[in-house]
Motif scaffolding. Sequence first.
Motif, PDB file in Angstrom:
ATOM      1  N   CYS A   1       1.098  -1.173   0.190  1.00  0.00           N
ATOM      2  CA  CYS A   1      -0.104   0.082   0.013  1.00  0.00           C
ATOM      3  C   CYS A   1       1.215   1.061   0.072  1.00  0.00           C
ATOM      4  O   CYS A   1       0.340   2.291  -0.102  1.00  0.00           O
TER       5      CYS A   1
ATOM      6  N   CYS B   1      -2.944  -7.657   5.309  1.00  0.00           N
ATOM      7  CA  CYS B   1      -1.958  -7.029   4.308  1.00  0.00           C
ATOM      8  C   CYS B   1      -0.546  -6.722   5.387  1.00  0.00           C
ATOM      9  O   CYS B   1      -0.438  -6.447   6.407  1.00  0.00           O
TER      10      CYS B   1
ATOM     11  N   CYS C   1       0.826  -0.877   6.303  1.00  0.00           N
ATOM     12  CA  CYS C   1      -0.406  -1.517   6.888  1.00  0.00           C
ATOM     13  C   CYS C   1      -0.044  -2.218   8.450  1.00  0.00           C
ATOM     14  O   CYS C   1      -0.534  -1.979   9.512  1.00  0.00           O
TER      15      CYS C   1
HETATM   16 ZN   LIG Z   1      -0.957  -2.864   2.958  1.00  0.00          ZN
END
Ligand SMILES: [Zn+2]
Length: 165
Positions: free
Chosen positions: A78, A123, A128
Amino acid sequence: MPKYPFRVGRARTGLGLFATEPIKKRAFIVEYKGPRMSNEKADKLEARGSKYMYQINSKWTIDGSSRKNIARYANHSCRPNAESDTVRGRVIIRAIKNIKPGDEIVYDYGDDYFKYVITPSRCKCDKCRGKRAAAQREARLKAKRRATRAKNAARKARAARKKRR
Ligand SMILES: [Zn+2]
């Protein structure tokens, strides 16, 4: 085998791609290769557990599951340092930041993949993990504050009882 600016190595989630030399922002890293098939066929294979399907448009998907497709080892993050892009029907991974030797090469697999396959609570990317660690720290602090308040209240109650005696 062509010379790549990375190697396959052990990552948090299994295997991953790690830069072996500096990769400049915007530079091409590797092509995501595999046979092209209709989305319909890809959906069927995916339902049977096939991973590494990369949909390139409303009609076509690339099946990247071959081990020869070294790009398949690039993990999701992410907070990515690379991106995937479709250029004239081919899928490429390119840097979106300057990448240092030793850095894992990661790109964002997209919202659907994150939501349904990885799921936010599992994740393992840095962002995360950081978020979950912060939430755990916050929960621990809250519990500590609650315990301190309870202790103080008990102390006050004891003091009040002593006074009355
Ligand atoms: Zn993530």
